[in-house]
Every structure is written in structure tokens, then in C-alpha cells.
Design an enzyme around this catalytic site. Structure first.
Site, PDB file in Angstrom:
ATOM      1  N   SER A 191       0.874  -1.183   0.000  1.00  0.00           N
ATOM      2  CA  SER A 191       0.000   0.000   0.000  1.00  0.00           C
ATOM      3  C   SER A 191       0.904   1.225   0.000  1.00  0.00           C
ATOM      4  CB  SER A 191      -0.874   0.038   1.255  1.00  0.00           C
ATOM      5  OG  SER A 191      -1.610  -1.130   1.392  1.00  0.00           O
ATOM      6  N   LYS A 243      -7.185   1.976  -2.580  1.00  0.00           N
ATOM      7  CA  LYS A 243      -6.764   1.560  -1.227  1.00  0.00           C
ATOM      8  C   LYS A 243      -6.806   2.752  -0.261  1.00  0.00           C
ATOM      9  CE  LYS A 243      -4.754  -0.861   2.075  1.00  0.00           C
ATOM     10  NZ  LYS A 243      -5.401  -1.931   2.813  1.00  0.00           N
ATOM     11  N   LYS A 276       0.795   5.857   8.156  1.00  0.00           N
ATOM     12  CA  LYS A 276       1.469   5.836   6.837  1.00  0.00           C
ATOM     13  C   LYS A 276       0.440   5.985   5.718  1.00  0.00           C
ATOM     14  CE  LYS A 276       1.958   2.012   4.915  1.00  0.00           C
ATOM     15  NZ  LYS A 276       1.297   1.191   3.889  1.00  0.00           N
TER      16      LYS A 276
HETATM   17  P1  NAD Z   1       5.719  -5.975   7.464  1.00  0.00           P
HETATM   18  O1  NAD Z   1       6.441  -4.845   8.085  1.00  0.00           O
HETATM   19  O2  NAD Z   1       5.267  -7.121   8.308  1.00  0.00           O
HETATM   20  O3  NAD Z   1       6.595  -6.610   6.250  1.00  0.00           O
HETATM   21  C1  NAD Z   1       7.417  -5.885   5.395  1.00  0.00           C
HETATM   22  C2  NAD Z   1       8.563  -6.781   4.982  1.00  0.00           C
HETATM   23  O4  NAD Z   1       9.367  -6.093   4.040  1.00  0.00           O
HETATM   24  C3  NAD Z   1       9.460  -7.184   6.156  1.00  0.00           C
HETATM   25  O5  NAD Z   1       9.622  -8.591   6.180  1.00  0.00           O
HETATM   26  C4  NAD Z   1      10.782  -6.462   5.836  1.00  0.00           C
HETATM   27  O6  NAD Z   1      11.919  -7.195   6.278  1.00  0.00           O
HETATM   28  C5  NAD Z   1      10.716  -6.403   4.326  1.00  0.00           C
HETATM   29  N1  NAD Z   1      11.558  -5.356   3.764  1.00  0.00           N
HETATM   30  C6  NAD Z   1      11.599  -4.043   4.079  1.00  0.00           C
HETATM   31  N2  NAD Z   1      12.488  -3.396   3.326  1.00  0.00           N
HETATM   32  C7  NAD Z   1      13.038  -4.336   2.496  1.00  0.00           C
HETATM   33  C8  NAD Z   1      14.008  -4.291   1.476  1.00  0.00           C
HETATM   34  N3  NAD Z   1      14.646  -3.154   1.177  1.00  0.00           N
HETATM   35  N4  NAD Z   1      14.327  -5.451   0.839  1.00  0.00           N
HETATM   36  C9  NAD Z   1      13.708  -6.612   1.145  1.00  0.00           C
HETATM   37  N5  NAD Z   1      12.754  -6.712   2.117  1.00  0.00           N
HETATM   38  C10 NAD Z   1      12.445  -5.586   2.780  1.00  0.00           C
HETATM   39  O7  NAD Z   1       4.467  -5.336   6.686  1.00  0.00           O
HETATM   40  P2  NAD Z   1       3.094  -6.041   6.255  1.00  0.00           P
HETATM   41  O8  NAD Z   1       2.099  -5.951   7.369  1.00  0.00           O
HETATM   42  O9  NAD Z   1       3.410  -7.351   5.618  1.00  0.00           O
HETATM   43  O10 NAD Z   1       2.586  -4.985   5.154  1.00  0.00           O
HETATM   44  C11 NAD Z   1       3.144  -4.917   3.850  1.00  0.00           C
HETATM   45  C12 NAD Z   1       2.281  -3.942   3.065  1.00  0.00           C
HETATM   46  O11 NAD Z   1       0.915  -4.414   3.020  1.00  0.00           O
HETATM   47  C13 NAD Z   1       2.225  -2.526   3.665  1.00  0.00           C
HETATM   48  O12 NAD Z   1       2.212  -1.589   2.637  1.00  0.00           O
HETATM   49  C14 NAD Z   1       0.892  -2.533   4.429  1.00  0.00           C
HETATM   50  O13 NAD Z   1       0.333  -1.244   4.580  1.00  0.00           O
HETATM   51  C15 NAD Z   1       0.044  -3.414   3.535  1.00  0.00           C
HETATM   52  N6  NAD Z   1      -1.085  -4.068   4.191  1.00  0.00           N
HETATM   53  C16 NAD Z   1      -0.940  -4.603   5.442  1.00  0.00           C
HETATM   54  C17 NAD Z   1      -2.041  -5.207   6.064  1.00  0.00           C
HETATM   55  C18 NAD Z   1      -1.929  -5.800   7.457  1.00  0.00           C
HETATM   56  O14 NAD Z   1      -2.988  -6.060   8.077  1.00  0.00           O
HETATM   57  N7  NAD Z   1      -0.739  -6.032   7.974  1.00  0.00           N
HETATM   58  C19 NAD Z   1      -3.282  -5.263   5.396  1.00  0.00           C
HETATM   59  C20 NAD Z   1      -3.384  -4.748   4.110  1.00  0.00           C
HETATM   60  C21 NAD Z   1      -2.278  -4.144   3.516  1.00  0.00           C
END
Ligand code: NAD
Length: 293
Positions: free
Chosen positions: A94, A169, A237
Site C-alpha cells: 500500500s 486503497k 502511513k
Molecule cells: P511488514 O512490516 O510485516 O513486512 C514488510 C517486509 O518487508 C518485512 O519482512 C521487511 O523485512 C521487508 N523489507 C523491508 N524493506 C526491504 C528491502 N529493502 N528489501 C527486502 N525486504 C524488505 O508489513 P506487512 O504488514 O506485511 O505490510 C506490507 C504492506 O501491506 C504494507 O504496505 C501494508 O500497509 C500493507 N497491508 C498490510 C495489512 C496488514 O494487516 N498487515 C493489510 C493490508 C495491507
């Protein structure tokens, strides 16, 4: 078809497992080695971002926000440097739709297609493979990769050209945020006026005020359960992206700005990692009550 996925957090990990279950050839990478090991144990290959760019027909990302997606794709040694002309990038993070368009424009120079395909549904639906995808991009590219997204989602809707997925979104996140605030405000009134918030919830959930947000979040507010779910810091965010995009296109968002400031207060109070239903704490702070207790 060879698929690469970068970003194996709360969402990316179960999404990877669902692609593997569907029989796709998947290569993954993340800064967190434990997450990579877990997905490799489920059948994926592990490779550097460079290798993923060179070998995969489609590269997906599930990263926190625009700066991370830009860095991974377009930064020094970014994946885009290695992707073949005619390959496709699908960003499921997102992020700001303005950034989606900027990334798509850079990739187009290399002949790489792009879809922005953020999701709604959170971790439980990521595990079940029942997420809702909101997609922006070319119809032909969408048609080609819809079956791939359907291994992770129950609903996959194309909303327009690149950026339309993340714009949708942001609309979703505004509606959720304003609903959560209204719910906390209403339950606070009930408690302060001496009416049991649980009975208020039961009485009104079937009427016009009822919502998915109410069903999910009223019980959490009443129990004082702050376990995420969706974290306040992630919602900050998203609302920052909504306000930034809104200022770019000239659409004032007064309600969003207000919830954002309340979330910011909660962040300052150390609640950034709590579920966004912890917005109830702000009202409890204003009134000196505890909802449901
Ligand atoms: P998270 O923080 O759990 O996961 C992000 C991952 O990205 C981590 O494993 C981190 O190590 C990795 N990462 C960060 N920088 C990196 C890089 N440079 N190279 C490789 N890996 C890297 O986040 P999440 O909850 O999985 O969310 C991911 C996206 O989905 C976000 O944009 C969030 O807003 C969206 N989202 C989350 C939810 C939720 O309920 N958690 C629901 C819908 C959408």
C-alpha cells in the site's frame, strides 16, 4: 512462469505460501533471513534481488511503503536494472499512487509492465487466500496476471490505469479510519451517559450504523484488546499517503486530517504498534472513562 516475491512480512509470507500451494515456481527475498527460511521450507527458492530481476517473468513486492518499493526497484542495484523487456512488476504494497505512477514511468522506459495491486483483508485473509485486490494498470496485463492474484485473493478488481489500485486503497483506508473514530466516539458517549456499550453495539449493529468495522472493532474496544490486527503506525502511513495524494490532486480531506492527528497523538503516547481500534484510548483520555469497564 517464474515468479519473484520481495517482502515476506505479516502479509507477504502467507501470500507466498498460497502461490506455492497453487503450484507456482516462486523465488523470494527479504532482509529478514528467518522469513526467507520459512518460505523456502514451504517450497520456494531464495535468491538476491539481482537474481530475481534477471530470472523472473514477473516480480512482486509486498513492502512497507513507497520509499522501500522505490529503493528495491529503482535504487542503486535495483531490481529494475536487471528485468527483461516484456516482463512485469506487480506491487502489492500500500503506497502513494503518485509513487506508483512514477515507478511505472521509469519501468516503461525499460519495456517493463506494471500493475499496482494493494490488498485489503489483513493477515487472516492473507492466510486464507481471500484478500481483496484493487488493481491499477493496463487491461491486457491485468487479464494475464489475474489468475496469479486469485491464488491469494477472493476478489480481484481492476479500478483503472496504474495508480488506481492505490487510490482505491487510500479510499478504503479513509473510510475505515473515519468509521473507527466514529465508533470510539459513540461508545464513549454511551459509557459516559451510563449505557452499557456492549448493549449499544448489540442494539445497533443490525441497523444503518452497523458495519464490518463495527463488528470487528467494537468488541476489541469494549475488551480493551489492542493486539494488532492493523497497526496505528501503518494507518498513519496510509493517511499520510492519502493527504499527500489529496494535496497533489486538490481534494481537501478534513476528516482524514483529524483522524490522522489523533493517530499521531496515540503514536506519541507509545501506541504505534497497537491495533488501530486503540483510538478508543484517545476518547478515554478525554473523558476519564474506560469503554466497557
Ligand atoms: P511488514 O512490516 O510485516 O513486512 C514488510 C517486509 O518487508 C518485512 O519482512 C521487511 O523485512 C521487508 N523489507 C523491508 N524493506 C526491504 C528491502 N529493502 N528489501 C527486502 N525486504 C524488505 O508489513 P506487512 O504488514 O506485511 O505490510 C506490507 C504492506 O501491506 C504494507 O504496505 C501494508 O500497509 C500493507 N497491508 C498490510 C495489512 C496488514 O494487516 N498487515 C493489510 C493490508 C495491507
Amino acid at each position: 512462469m517464474k515468479i519473484g516475491l520481495i517482502g515476506l512480512g505479516i502479509m507477504g509470507k502467507p501470500m507466498a505460501k498460497n502461490m506455492l500451494k497453487a503450484g507456482y515456481d516462486l523465488t523470494v527475498s527479504d532482509l529478514n533471513k528467518a522469513a526467507v527460511d520459512e518460505v523456502v521450507a514451504a517450497g520456494a527458492k531464495s535468491a538476491s534481488n539481482e537474481e530475481i530481476g534477471k530470472t523472473c517473468d514477473v516480480v512482486l513486492t509486498m513492502l512497507p511503503n513507497s520509499p522501500q518499493v522505490k529503493a528495491v526497484m529503482l535504487g542503486e542495484n535495483g531490481v529494475a536494472n536487471y528485468m527483461k523487456s516484456g516482463s512485469t512488476f506487480i506491487d502489492m504494497s500500500s503506497i502513494n499512487p503518485v509513487a506508483s505512477k512514477e515507478i511505472a514511468a521509469e519501468l516503461a522506459k525499460k519495456g517493463v509492465n506494471m500493475l499496482d495491486a494493494p490488498v485489503s483483508g489483513g493477515e487472516p485473509k492473507a492466510i486464507d487466500g481471500t484478500l481483496s485486490f484493487m488493481v491499477g494498470g493496463d487491461q491486457k496485463v491485468f487479464d494475464e496476471f489475474k489468475p496469479l492474484l486469485e491464488t491469494m485473493g477472493a476478489s480481484v478488481v481492476r479500478c483503472g490505469e496504474v495508480g488506481a489500485g492505490n487510490t482505491t486503497k487510500l479510499a478504503n483506508q479513509i473510510i475505515v479510519a473515519c468509521n473507527i473514530q466514529a465508533l470510539a466516539e459513540a461508545l464513549t458517549l454511551a459509557q459516559k451517559a451510563g449505557v452499557d456499550p456492549q448493549l449499544v453495539f448489540e442494539a445497533i449493529r443490525g441497523g444503518l450504523a452497523g458495519s464490518t468495522v463495527m463488528n470487528a472493532k467494537a468488541p476489541m474496544m469494549i475488551e480493551g484488546n489492542d493486539k494488532p490486527g492493523f497497526k496505528i503506525d501503518l494507518h498513519i502511513k496510509d493517511l499520510n499517503n492519502a493527504l499527500d495524494c489529496a494535496h497533489t490532486v486538490g481534494a481537501p480531506l478534513p476528516m482524514t486530517a483529524e483522524v490522522q492527528e489523533i493517530f499521531q497523538w496515540l503514536h506519541n503516547e507509545g501506541c504505534g504498534q497497537n491495533d488501530h481500534s486503540a483510538i478508543a484510548k484517545y476518547y478515554e483520555h478525554l473523558t476519564g472513562i474506560k469503554i466497557g469497564r
